[in-house]
Design a protein around this motif. Structure first.
Motif: not given
Length: 282
Positions: A124-125, A127-128, A130, A236, A238-242, A245
């Motif tokens: 989780k550090k 990637v984001d 589901s 998963t 990219k981090k912040g790709n709300k 997601l």
């Protein structure tokens, strides 16, 4: 899953007979001026008209090539996301270690990763994840002639244990004091058992379920332990790709509500038990 350095990724295009065929028909999208990308229903995509999914083949029943097409549980679920967006799914075969770092998501080569990946705090550090879409356990599979009746027997009887490199199954047995032989993929793990390189393997139970459907395998091999490690799979981004997601989570929620998830689960996994197989979204 350990892969050789410099291994080329393979774009599995619908136009290639031996490669993966993508299942969902393309729809309309709106272009972002100057970016070379597209935005569909608020979701920014890496390539116009498609939802690009990174995976690592083979990993049946979640994703593998069958009759020239990449098919499986993960593929069918992400097809639902692509359908909601009005685009097609395109699959890129990549090394598994890149999923843990988010490299292919960060570089813009893929929109998401779908590879039977366990949700962990460490991952989780980078990637984001589901909402969880599958609850997995680890199976200990052995040759029936090995004399092994449990994971503990592997060590007690001096037998060789195999596991898939860089997976939670490998991490689990290492935490218990085992030194497993690492294999690149689930197929390589099972082939190692089949050929006698190891006498037991630790591998995700759904993979074993599918493998033992072959009578030749069931006649020679058996499950002696089922390790409940509390693992849940997630897709998963990219981090912040709300936006993406949210689209994935909505497709999963809708599929569970209208019975589509159950149908896909029974097609690829087996009998559906909602309390075990489909944890509530969190």
């Amino acid at each position: 899953m350990k892969t050789l350095a410099g291994r080329r990724t393979r774009l599995l295009a619908a136009t290639t007979a031996t490669a993966a065929l993508v299942l969902v028909a393309a729809g309309c999208s709106s272009s972002d001026s100057g970016s070379g990308k597209t935005t569909v229903k608020g979701v920014h995509l890496a390539k116009a008209g498609q939802l690009t999914t990174c995976t690592h083949l083979p990993y049946p029943p979640f994703q593998s090539e069958i009759n020239g097409k990449v098919q499986g549980f993960d593929v069918s679920l992400i097809d639902l996301v692509a359908k909601d967006l009005g685009v097609k799914q395109q699959i890129l075969d990549t090394p598994f270690e890149n999923f843990k770092t988010g490299a292919f998501l960060n570089s813009g080569e893929c929109d998401l990763a779908a590879a039977g990946m366990t949700i962990t705090a460490e991952r989780k550090k980078n990637v984001d994840f589901s909402d969880p879409y599958f609850e997995a356990t680890q199976a200990v599979l052995v040759d029936k002639s090995s004399g092994i009746d449990s994971l503990a027997d592997v060590k007690a009887k001096g037998k060789k244990l195999g596991a898939q490199a860089q997976t939670t199954g490998e991490d689990y047995v290492k935490s218990k004091g085992y030194d497993p032989i690492s294999f690149e993929s689930s197929d390589a793990v099972l082939n190692g058992l089949r050929t006698g390189q190891v006498q037991a393997v630790v591998i995700d139970y759904p993979v074993v379920q599918g493998w033992l459907k072959d009578k030749a395998n069931a006649d020679k091999f058996k499950v002696v332990d089922n390790l409940k490690t509390g693992e849940q799979y997630g897709f998963t981004v990219k981090k912040g790709n709300k936006a993406l997601l949210d689209a994935i989570n909505k497709a999963l929620k809708d599929a569970k509500a209208d019975g589509t998830y159950k149908k896909i689960y029974e097609q690829w996994i087996g009998p559906y038990n909602p309390s075990a197989a489909s944890p509530a979204a969190s």
